[in-house]
Design an enzyme around this catalytic site. Sequence first.
Site, short mmCIF file in Angstrom:
data_model
loop_
_atom_site.label_atom_id
_atom_site.label_comp_id
_atom_site.label_asym_id
_atom_site.label_seq_id
_atom_site.Cartn_x
_atom_site.Cartn_y
_atom_site.Cartn_z
N ASP A 46 0.84 -1.21 0.00
CA ASP A 46 0.00 0.00 0.00
C ASP A 46 0.87 1.25 0.00
OD1 ASP A 46 -3.07 -0.75 0.91
OD2 ASP A 46 -1.63 -2.13 1.78
N THR A 68 -6.85 -4.96 0.56
CA THR A 68 -5.64 -5.19 1.37
C THR A 68 -5.79 -6.40 2.28
OG1 THR A 68 -5.05 -2.84 1.34
CG2 THR A 68 -4.10 -4.17 3.09
N THR A 91 -19.75 -7.59 0.18
CA THR A 91 -18.57 -7.54 1.03
C THR A 91 -18.24 -8.89 1.66
OG1 THR A 91 -17.59 -6.41 2.94
CG2 THR A 91 -19.96 -6.83 3.03
N HIS A 124 -17.03 -6.91 5.75
CA HIS A 124 -17.76 -5.82 6.41
C HIS A 124 -19.26 -6.09 6.41
CE1 HIS A 124 -13.96 -3.92 4.98
NE2 HIS A 124 -14.00 -3.36 6.17
#
Length: 308
Positions: free
Chosen positions: A51, A122, A195, A198
């Site tokens: 990242d 990520t 998702t 989440h």
Amino acid sequence: MASSPTVLMRLVASAYSIAQKAGTIVRRVIAEGDLGIIEKTCATDLQTKADRLVQVSICSSLARKFPKLTIIGEEDLPPEDVDQELIEDGQWEEILKQPCPSQYSAIKEEDLVVWVDPLDGTKEYTEGLLDNVTVLIGIAYEGKAIAGVINQPYYNYQAGPDAVLGRTIWGVLGLGAFGFQLKEAPAGKHIITTTRSHNSQLVTDCITAMNPDDVLRVGGAGNKIIQLIEGKASAYVFASPGCKKWDTCAPEVILHAVGGKLTDIHGNALQYNKEVKHMNSAGVLATLRNYDYYASRVPQSVKNALVP
């Protein structure tokens, strides 16, 4: 004599080459074996060495070539001396040869906002779910996403040793989207992608209301939009705050360029001007086809809970 490429097409051509370099960096970090994981806000909100390196590479490379751009990236990084190895100066020739849509031909550099997600997915990257990972560079003008580049560093990673690893998808509204094979989802099926990390009661309630035949739980907004354009899913439904403008800007362009639609849960277009809040607080609803079917099934209770 042919006219020289416009600012927009030069920017897209640069973003393509920069995204390809970013994909190389993402693969290199995995190969070196030290991801350098940091928890930003919680155990599902992670940052890795990839990242950090990719954000520096993208933002520094763009800023050097286009100093008047507004560039907004996901990661907050301190200013630092940039390793020259991270700078990409190339421009993809095939894009420079393409005509710029007339409505964008007079755009100035300072009118454009670039939204960067150096590593979308990520958490999945840290867990080895490498096909979920994308690098996203979205370009907006007057609050609207108009051009975008998506690099998939690990495209084909399970296709055997002779497969070409990675691909770059790009698009401009009014020109089209390139680098993939457009495919329709199975007719008559309601396959929802949503998702992986989440989930919430709102997300579940909204998906249930769609009467799905199947629900795919995967990481990364870029990855979910790719599922739509490659016929693996019918709709991307995320009835929750959580994803940000840098998650949706580039993917939205690719989807819109091939006739799809992406909005918040209320049906409002997302705004990408530089002053806008970063959170997509009213969620995301996206389809390649049949948008109205899915939009009409969003429960009022879900809409009431998600304020734009």
